[in-house]
Design a protein around this motif. Structure first.
Motif, PDB file in Angstrom:
ATOM      1  N   GLN A 180      45.173  33.538  40.932  1.00 60.25           N
ATOM      2  CA  GLN A 180      44.371  34.690  42.480  1.00 60.25           C
ATOM      3  C   GLN A 180      45.305  35.725  42.063  1.00 60.25           C
ATOM      4  O   GLN A 180      46.724  35.704  41.803  1.00 60.25           O
ATOM      5  CB  GLN A 180      45.687  33.837  43.765  1.00 60.25           C
ATOM      6  N   GLN A 204      47.738  38.689  42.303  1.00 57.46           N
ATOM      7  CA  GLN A 204      49.152  39.524  43.477  1.00 57.46           C
ATOM      8  C   GLN A 204      48.318  40.866  43.516  1.00 57.46           C
ATOM      9  O   GLN A 204      48.234  41.779  43.280  1.00 57.46           O
ATOM     10  CB  GLN A 204      49.922  39.581  42.509  1.00 57.46           C
ATOM     11  N   GLY A 205      47.787  40.802  45.167  1.00 56.60           N
ATOM     12  CA  GLY A 205      46.947  42.266  45.498  1.00 56.60           C
ATOM     13  C   GLY A 205      45.785  42.465  45.745  1.00 56.60           C
ATOM     14  O   GLY A 205      44.932  41.325  44.952  1.00 56.60           O
ATOM     15  N   GLN A 249      41.463  38.498  48.897  1.00 60.05           N
ATOM     16  CA  GLN A 249      41.762  39.774  48.135  1.00 60.05           C
ATOM     17  C   GLN A 249      40.855  40.487  47.413  1.00 60.05           C
ATOM     18  O   GLN A 249      40.933  41.657  47.192  1.00 60.05           O
ATOM     19  CB  GLN A 249      43.206  40.291  47.856  1.00 60.05           C
TER      20      GLN A 249
END
Length: 242
Positions: free
Chosen positions: A39, A41-42, A66
């Motif tokens: 996943q 980050q950002g 995201q």
């Protein structure tokens, strides 16, 4: 000459219509790929090479809220179908026309967090695959992953015979489960779709062990094969870094 010169728009239309039956365990493959991507980050960008009608791109968009996904393909039919089917994702999904074997698309303004591809890399010969792996390694950001779901070449005829039989069985079973009949299975043979039964110059699958070695040679870490059935495999690696 492009690597996909022999791929015609009617081939794209056939795959849009019958891909759910022709690809063994298609949903299982997509679930495996999304589960192997960390996943981000950002915000992050992911590339789907030869995205077809966008099934794998859609799985990425759903799994990584995201992320933006760029679906690349040579076929206007495929790109049009993907853009239409994924319109609900707005600017999180965009399409880009490309040829897999060419170099111009391999310089990106943003280093992707993941590069994925389904049923495309086998159109490259051994040298072309190695060039692709090297260029994708260079474009990925540290910690980025390359995941490929594709046809792989068995090293002996016993393996070819098993892959051929298992692919036939999978298509027949999926046809009956999906339609109650065998029409997609019959179409599979009418179109001579299986490279293990109807080899042609468009298909150049390489042995899985060779490809794992090529991935390691260009610098990928955690190189592995994650899934295999009927001559189809999921394999890839991680670019070292944070």
């Amino acid at each position: 000459m492009t690597v996909q010169q022999d791929w015609k728009e009617e081939d794209s239309s056939d795959f849009v219509e019958f891909g759910e039956y022709f690809v063994p365990d298609r949903k299982t493959q997509m679930d495996a790929i999304t589960s192997l991507i960390p996943q981000p980050q950002g915000p992050a960008e992911m590339l789907d090479l030869c995205c077809g009608q966008g099934r794998l791109s859609e799985a990425l968009l759903a799994a990584f809220p995201q992320a933006t996904v760029v679906g690349l393909d040579l076929s206007p039919t495929m790109l049009g179908a993907a853009a239409k089917d994924l319109a609900e994702y707005g600017d999180r999904f965009r399409t880009e026309r490309f040829d897999l074997a060419e170099k111009d698309w391999r310089q990106r303004a943003q280093a992707p967090a993941a590069v994925v591809s389904s049923l495309a890399v086998h159109h490259l010969d051994a040298s072309g695959k190695q060039d692709l792996f090297r260029d994708v390694f260079d474009m990925l950001r540290p910690g980025g992953v390359l995941l490929i779901a594709d046809l792989v070449q068995p090293v002996a005829q016993r393996g070819v015979a098993l892959a051929r039989r298992m692919w036939n069985d999978a298509v027949r079973d999926q046809s009956i489960a999906g339609t109650g009949g065998t029409e997609p299975y019959e179409k599979f043979h009418e179109l001579e779709w299986s490279c293990f039964e109807y080899p042609d110059e468009l298909d150049k699958p390489s042995p899985l062990f060779d490809q794992l070695g090529w991935l390691r040679n260009v610098g990928f870490d955690e190189v592995d094969a994650y899934w295999m059935k009927a001559g189809h495999a999921i394999y890839g690696g991680v670019k070292p870094g944070n």
